[in-house]
Design an enzyme around this catalytic site. Structure first.
Site, PDB file in Angstrom:
ATOM      1  N   GLY A  10       0.835  -1.201   0.000  1.00  0.00           N
ATOM      2  CA  GLY A  10       0.000   0.000   0.000  1.00  0.00           C
ATOM      3  C   GLY A  10       0.859   1.236   0.000  1.00  0.00           C
ATOM      4  O   GLY A  10       2.001   1.225  -0.452  1.00  0.00           O
ATOM      5  N   CYS A  11       0.337   2.306   0.529  1.00  0.00           N
ATOM      6  CA  CYS A  11       1.053   3.578   0.584  1.00  0.00           C
ATOM      7  C   CYS A  11       2.322   3.436   1.414  1.00  0.00           C
ATOM      8  O   CYS A  11       2.288   2.913   2.522  1.00  0.00           O
ATOM      9  CB  CYS A  11       0.141   4.651   1.183  1.00  0.00           C
ATOM     10  SG  CYS A  11       0.946   6.252   1.356  1.00  0.00           S
ATOM     11  N   PHE A  12       3.430   3.929   0.893  1.00  0.00           N
ATOM     12  CA  PHE A  12       4.684   3.774   1.625  1.00  0.00           C
ATOM     13  C   PHE A  12       4.725   4.579   2.918  1.00  0.00           C
ATOM     14  O   PHE A  12       5.512   4.300   3.809  1.00  0.00           O
ATOM     15  CB  PHE A  12       5.923   4.043   0.782  1.00  0.00           C
ATOM     16  CG  PHE A  12       5.921   5.216  -0.155  1.00  0.00           C
ATOM     17  CD1 PHE A  12       5.300   6.423   0.137  1.00  0.00           C
ATOM     18  CD2 PHE A  12       6.594   5.116  -1.357  1.00  0.00           C
ATOM     19  CE1 PHE A  12       5.338   7.496  -0.733  1.00  0.00           C
ATOM     20  CE2 PHE A  12       6.646   6.181  -2.242  1.00  0.00           C
ATOM     21  CZ  PHE A  12       6.011   7.372  -1.924  1.00  0.00           C
ATOM     22  N   TRP A  13       3.880   5.572   3.068  1.00  0.00           N
ATOM     23  CA  TRP A  13       3.853   6.349   4.310  1.00  0.00           C
ATOM     24  C   TRP A  13       3.541   5.463   5.508  1.00  0.00           C
ATOM     25  O   TRP A  13       4.090   5.657   6.597  1.00  0.00           O
ATOM     26  CB  TRP A  13       2.825   7.459   4.243  1.00  0.00           C
ATOM     27  CG  TRP A  13       3.042   8.497   3.201  1.00  0.00           C
ATOM     28  CD1 TRP A  13       4.188   8.749   2.488  1.00  0.00           C
ATOM     29  CD2 TRP A  13       2.084   9.452   2.749  1.00  0.00           C
ATOM     30  NE1 TRP A  13       3.993   9.790   1.626  1.00  0.00           N
ATOM     31  CE2 TRP A  13       2.711  10.250   1.766  1.00  0.00           C
ATOM     32  CE3 TRP A  13       0.758   9.708   3.082  1.00  0.00           C
ATOM     33  CZ2 TRP A  13       2.048  11.278   1.122  1.00  0.00           C
ATOM     34  CZ3 TRP A  13       0.107  10.744   2.430  1.00  0.00           C
ATOM     35  CH2 TRP A  13       0.744  11.523   1.464  1.00  0.00           C
TER      36      TRP A  13
END
Length: 174
Positions: A10-13
């Site tokens: 998913g989002c790397f954040w």
């Protein structure tokens, strides 16, 4: 000795936010891999046409935290049953994937995938893909959660993931 794993979920954040709080992790770098576009940037990766995934490179000391624990955290912090998405983040750039640097890592990743498949009832869609070229994401993506704690996405998506991993892996958290 420092070991590096490249993982996409998913989002790397969110991955960045979780792994920065883990004992033995010396660095987390957000970036792109798995595609065929040279010098991808966030805008191009978000189109879903580059083949790249948003990923993190996690540098850690296996004398402090075993690689298996790092991988088991990965399968806890995202839902590996969702094909090309995590929640409302949809597209191949958000796929669940592991990118081994060598055959030894490939074997470790395959074993972790088997453990995850048991945990998730045999329905994981996580892939093991060639690492290829690693492209570091733009500076503003690095340590995004710490720099933007009030961001709505971080509050709604990253915070629950951080809490989940902290609860399940408390002995490994800083």
């Amino acid at each position: 000795m420092t070991t590096s794993y490249v993982l996409a979920g998913g989002c790397f954040w969110c991955l960045d936010a979780v792994y920065r709080g883990v004992r033995g992790v010396s660095d987390v770098v957000s970036g792109y891999t798995g595609g065929d576009t040279e010098n991808p940037d966030y805008r191009s990766v978000c189109t879903g046409t580059t083949g790249h995934a948003e990923a993190v490179r996690i540098d850690f000391d296996e004398n402090v935290i075993p690689g298996d624990v790092v991988l088991d955290m990965f399968f806890t912090l995202h839902d590996p049953r969702q094909l090309n998405r995590q929640g409302n983040d949809i597209g191949t750039q958000y796929r669940s994937a592991m990118f081994p640097a060598d055959e030894s890592q490939r074997e470790k990743f395959a074993a972790a995938l088997e453990r995850a498949d048991e945990l998730w009832g045999g329905s994981t869609v996580t892939t093991i893909e060639p690492l290829g070229t690693w492209w570091e994401a733009e500076d503003y993506h690095q340590d995004y959660f710490a720099k933007n704690p009030g961001n709505g996405y971080c509050q709604a998506v990253a915070v629950p993931k951080v809490r989940k991993v902290r609860a399940g892996f408390a002995e490994w958290m800083q």
